[in-house]
Every structure is written in structure tokens, then in C-alpha cells.
Design a protein around this motif. Structure first.
Motif, PDB file in Angstrom:
ATOM      1  N   SER A  38     -33.127   6.496  31.915  1.00  0.00           N
ATOM      2  CA  SER A  38     -33.381   5.390  30.994  1.00  0.00           C
ATOM      3  C   SER A  38     -33.156   5.831  29.554  1.00  0.00           C
ATOM      4  CB  SER A  38     -34.820   4.909  31.154  1.00  0.00           C
ATOM      5  OG  SER A  38     -35.730   5.932  30.759  1.00  0.00           O
ATOM      6  N   ASP A  39     -33.230   4.865  28.643  1.00  0.00           N
ATOM      7  CA  ASP A  39     -33.170   5.198  27.223  1.00  0.00           C
ATOM      8  C   ASP A  39     -34.303   6.142  26.843  1.00  0.00           C
ATOM      9  OD1 ASP A  39     -30.975   3.567  27.007  1.00  0.00           O
ATOM     10  OD2 ASP A  39     -32.022   1.906  26.015  1.00  0.00           O
ATOM     11  N   PHE A  40     -35.464   5.948  27.450  1.00  0.00           N
ATOM     12  CA  PHE A  40     -36.598   6.833  27.167  1.00  0.00           C
ATOM     13  C   PHE A  40     -36.290   8.258  27.622  1.00  0.00           C
ATOM     14  CE2 PHE A  40     -40.434   8.967  28.735  1.00  0.00           C
ATOM     15  CZ  PHE A  40     -41.152   9.058  27.556  1.00  0.00           C
ATOM     16  N   ASP A  41     -35.710   8.419  28.813  1.00  0.00           N
ATOM     17  CA  ASP A  41     -35.323   9.743  29.287  1.00  0.00           C
ATOM     18  C   ASP A  41     -34.444  10.440  28.258  1.00  0.00           C
ATOM     19  OD1 ASP A  41     -36.013  10.211  32.392  1.00  0.00           O
ATOM     20  OD2 ASP A  41     -35.532   8.104  32.136  1.00  0.00           O
ATOM     21  N   VAL A  42     -33.433   9.719  27.784  1.00  0.00           N
ATOM     22  CA  VAL A  42     -32.489  10.302  26.830  1.00  0.00           C
ATOM     23  C   VAL A  42     -33.197  10.665  25.535  1.00  0.00           C
ATOM     24  CG1 VAL A  42     -30.409   9.862  25.473  1.00  0.00           C
ATOM     25  CG2 VAL A  42     -30.536   9.090  27.859  1.00  0.00           C
ATOM     26  N   ARG A  43     -34.078   9.789  25.060  1.00  0.00           N
ATOM     27  CA  ARG A  43     -34.751   9.998  23.782  1.00  0.00           C
ATOM     28  C   ARG A  43     -35.629  11.243  23.803  1.00  0.00           C
ATOM     29  NH1 ARG A  43     -36.285   5.334  23.435  1.00  0.00           N
ATOM     30  NH2 ARG A  43     -38.499   5.364  23.956  1.00  0.00           N
ATOM     31  N   VAL A  44     -36.289  11.497  24.918  1.00  0.00           N
ATOM     32  CA  VAL A  44     -37.162  12.674  24.984  1.00  0.00           C
ATOM     33  C   VAL A  44     -36.431  13.913  25.478  1.00  0.00           C
ATOM     34  CG1 VAL A  44     -39.271  11.317  25.224  1.00  0.00           C
ATOM     35  CG2 VAL A  44     -38.044  12.073  27.288  1.00  0.00           C
ATOM     36  N   GLY A  45     -35.104  13.801  25.663  1.00  0.00           N
ATOM     37  CA  GLY A  45     -34.310  14.991  25.928  1.00  0.00           C
ATOM     38  C   GLY A  45     -34.095  15.353  27.377  1.00  0.00           C
ATOM     39  N   HIS A  46     -34.182  14.387  28.275  1.00  0.00           N
ATOM     40  CA  HIS A  46     -33.892  14.687  29.674  1.00  0.00           C
ATOM     41  C   HIS A  46     -32.387  14.855  29.861  1.00  0.00           C
ATOM     42  CE1 HIS A  46     -37.864  12.705  31.261  1.00  0.00           C
ATOM     43  NE2 HIS A  46     -38.060  13.749  30.478  1.00  0.00           N
ATOM     44  N   VAL A  47     -31.991  16.028  30.287  1.00  0.00           N
ATOM     45  CA  VAL A  47     -30.584  16.309  30.567  1.00  0.00           C
ATOM     46  C   VAL A  47     -30.169  15.696  31.891  1.00  0.00           C
ATOM     47  CG1 VAL A  47     -28.881  18.161  30.890  1.00  0.00           C
ATOM     48  CG2 VAL A  47     -30.758  18.462  29.266  1.00  0.00           C
ATOM     49  N   ARG A  48     -31.126  15.598  32.793  1.00  0.00           N
ATOM     50  CA  ARG A  48     -30.830  15.101  34.149  1.00  0.00           C
ATOM     51  C   ARG A  48     -32.111  14.595  34.797  1.00  0.00           C
ATOM     52  NH1 ARG A  48     -31.721  20.303  34.121  1.00  0.00           N
ATOM     53  NH2 ARG A  48     -29.633  20.882  33.426  1.00  0.00           N
ATOM     54  N   ARG A  49     -31.948  13.784  35.827  1.00  0.00           N
ATOM     55  CA  ARG A  49     -32.972  13.524  36.818  1.00  0.00           C
ATOM     56  C   ARG A  49     -32.439  14.081  38.133  1.00  0.00           C
ATOM     57  NH1 ARG A  49     -36.847   9.557  34.940  1.00  0.00           N
ATOM     58  NH2 ARG A  49     -37.538   9.311  37.098  1.00  0.00           N
ATOM     59  N   TYR A  50     -33.321  14.512  39.020  1.00  0.00           N
ATOM     60  CA  TYR A  50     -32.908  15.304  40.172  1.00  0.00           C
ATOM     61  C   TYR A  50     -32.853  14.512  41.469  1.00  0.00           C
ATOM     62  CZ  TYR A  50     -33.415  19.670  37.554  1.00  0.00           C
ATOM     63  OH  TYR A  50     -33.258  20.694  36.643  1.00  0.00           O
ATOM     64  N   ARG A  51     -31.963  14.944  42.334  1.00  0.00           N
ATOM     65  CA  ARG A  51     -32.008  14.622  43.757  1.00  0.00           C
ATOM     66  C   ARG A  51     -32.621  15.821  44.486  1.00  0.00           C
ATOM     67  NH1 ARG A  51     -26.725  13.107  42.208  1.00  0.00           N
ATOM     68  NH2 ARG A  51     -26.356  10.847  42.314  1.00  0.00           N
ATOM     69  N   ARG A  52     -33.061  15.584  45.702  1.00  0.00           N
ATOM     70  CA  ARG A  52     -33.572  16.703  46.504  1.00  0.00           C
ATOM     71  C   ARG A  52     -32.522  17.807  46.617  1.00  0.00           C
ATOM     72  NH1 ARG A  52     -37.752  15.999  50.565  1.00  0.00           N
ATOM     73  NH2 ARG A  52     -36.485  17.360  51.855  1.00  0.00           N
ATOM     74  N   SER A  53     -31.282  17.408  46.852  1.00  0.00           N
ATOM     75  CA  SER A  53     -30.225  18.403  47.044  1.00  0.00           C
ATOM     76  C   SER A  53     -29.969  19.220  45.787  1.00  0.00           C
ATOM     77  CB  SER A  53     -28.936  17.714  47.495  1.00  0.00           C
ATOM     78  OG  SER A  53     -28.510  16.766  46.527  1.00  0.00           O
ATOM     79  N   THR A  54     -29.999  18.591  44.603  1.00  0.00           N
ATOM     80  CA  THR A  54     -29.712  19.336  43.384  1.00  0.00           C
ATOM     81  C   THR A  54     -30.860  20.267  43.007  1.00  0.00           C
ATOM     82  OG1 THR A  54     -30.489  17.463  42.037  1.00  0.00           O
ATOM     83  CG2 THR A  54     -28.117  17.614  42.462  1.00  0.00           C
ATOM     84  N   LEU A  55     -32.105  19.840  43.267  1.00  0.00           N
ATOM     85  CA  LEU A  55     -33.228  20.721  42.973  1.00  0.00           C
ATOM     86  C   LEU A  55     -33.270  21.898  43.946  1.00  0.00           C
ATOM     87  CD1 LEU A  55     -35.633  21.264  41.176  1.00  0.00           C
ATOM     88  CD2 LEU A  55     -37.027  19.811  42.668  1.00  0.00           C
ATOM     89  N   ARG A  56     -32.990  21.633  45.212  1.00  0.00           N
ATOM     90  CA  ARG A  56     -32.953  22.719  46.191  1.00  0.00           C
ATOM     91  C   ARG A  56     -31.872  23.736  45.821  1.00  0.00           C
ATOM     92  NH1 ARG A  56     -34.796  23.481  51.251  1.00  0.00           N
ATOM     93  NH2 ARG A  56     -35.540  21.318  51.394  1.00  0.00           N
TER      94      ARG A  56
END
Length: 235
Positions: A143-161
Motif C-alpha cells: 500500500s501507499d502506507f507500506d511505501v511511506r514507512v519504507g517497506h521494500v517488500r511484502r513476503y510470500r512463504r516461499s520468499t521468506l523460506r
């Protein structure tokens, strides 16, 4: 040495706004209590709300943050508690330690090189020590909020694993948390472009919805959720 991305004032304001969500915080911190050991270190302690929940379970605690303002808050909050050490910490970093566990809640998504950050956390714990992570889930919820607070990514199970295994950590637990929050985030943050705010809606959600969802997820792990929780061990 890399820094955590994002508007630090927006991050601190969000921490203040969600501080009233005591049931939600208790739920999230309960996920880690059996893996703390006697002296864990927390990366990105913010204003110390999670640390305060974990303190009764440990003999000593090290709280850290990358932001000078939040470090001041941490030092003031825990000044009278000899069990707590407060210090600056950036990830990734060239540090070593012998902590029983390394915890990072809603931190890894801010760091461009998350594998290097996890390698640092692995080096902070003794062999067999735990690396405990909570991150936002599902790229489609960015979301715009994610971007504003500096989230580079949100994860999937596969990417976190993959990040855990690439960092040399053995994954012991990996699951979604808060299926109801997935819908709330989609509506309020992604579609309506809002921000987490203290107020009547947050408090009702925290007092009525969160306890029911928490109870249900003890019985059945949901196939999706607002967040992902993971525990890895140093090999």
C-alpha cells in the motif's frame, strides 16, 4: 553498513498509533515466548512495546534500534531496569554475539539485502540459537502506507523460506498470522489508502476481533494472513 529505509517520523508515528492494540501485541509476542531463552536481542525495538511484553520471560534483554529518536525513548523507558541493555544496531552489520535468540518484528521488510540481515542475526546467536521473524505478507497488499514507512517488500512463504535458507538458517516454523487482518489491510490500506490510526475502530478490532481470530488460529493455521511468522535456528 546498510540502513533501514523509510520515513522515520512516519514509522515512529505508526508505532505510537498502534500501541493501544494490546491484545494484538500480546498475541504476536506470545508466538515467540517459547524461543526466547535467557538473554535475547531484539532488532528494531521501536518504543519498546514488544520488549516490555517479553521481559517477564527472560533474565536479561538487549533492545536495539537504528533511529536516534527511538533509542532515546528506549533508554528512558528502561532506564530503571537493570535487566535491559539498549544500543544502536543496523542490519546488515559486522557483529557477533552469543545471544539465546535474535528477534525482529516488522523489520526485515525495510532492509534491501534481507539475506545479509538474516546472516547478521544468525551470527548474533550461539549455535542452536533462534532467529525469530515477523514480516508483512502478500505483495498484493503493498500500500501507499507500506511505501511511506519504507517497506521494500511484502513476503510470500516461499520468499521468506528462501531468505532463511540462503542465510544458512534451518527453518523450524513458518506460517501466516491474522487472516482477518488480511481483509482489513486490503480494504483500509490498499484500497482506501489509509494508515493505521489509534481510535474507536482500532480498539474495537483489537478487543473483539483479535481474541477470536487468535483462538481460531491456535486450532487451524490459516492459508493466508496479514503477516508471516518464522523461526530459524543457527546450524
Amino acid at each position: 553498513m546498510a540502513d533501514i529505509t523509510g520515513d522515520t517520523r512516519a514509522q515512529s508515528r505508526a508505532l505510537e498509533d498502534v500501541s493501544a492494540a494490546s491484545h494484538y501485541r500480546a498475541w504476536l509476542t506470545s508466538l515467540a515466548v517459547d524461543h526466547l531463552g535467557e538473554h535475547p536481542i531484539e532488532i528494531g525495538s521501536g518504543h519498546g512495546d514488544y520488549a516490555a511484553e517479553w521481559l517477564p520471560r527472560v533474565g536479561a534483554f538487549t533492545a536495539t534500534d537504528a533511529d536516534p529518536g527511538r533509542l532515546t525513548v528506549l533508554r528512558e523507558r528502561f532506564a530503571a531496569d537493570p535487566r535491559v541493555t539498549v544500543g544502536a544496531m543496523l542490519l546488515p552489520s559486522d557483529v557477533d554475539g552469543r545471544f539465546s535468540a535474535a528477534l525482529a518484528y516488522n523489520v526485515l521488510e525495510h532492509i534491501p539485502d534481507d539475506v545479509a540481515a538474516l546472516r547478521t542475526m544468525a551470527r548474533l546467536v550461539r549455535p542452536g540459537g533462534k532467529v525469530v521473524i515477523l514480516v508483512p505478507a502478500f505483495p498484493m497488499l503493498m500500500s501507499d502506507f507500506d511505501v511511506r514507512v519504507g517497506h521494500v517488500r511484502r513476503y510470500r512463504r516461499s520468499t521468506l523460506r528462501k531468505a532463511f535458507t540462503d542465510a544458512g538458517l534451518r527453518v523450524e516454523k513458518l506460517h501466516h498470522v491474522n487472516w482477518a487482518g488480511w481483509f482489513a489491510w486490503l480494504l483500509m490500506m490498499r484500497l482506501l489508502k489509509g494508515s493505521p490510526r489509534d481510535g474507536a475502530a482500532l480498539r474495537v478490532y483489537d478487543r473483539l476481533i483479535v481474541p477470536a481470530v487468535r483462538l481460531g488460529e491456535k486450532v487451524v493455521r490459516p492459508p493466508f494472513g496479514q503477516s508471516l511468522f518464522a523461526i530459524g535456528s543457527r546450524i
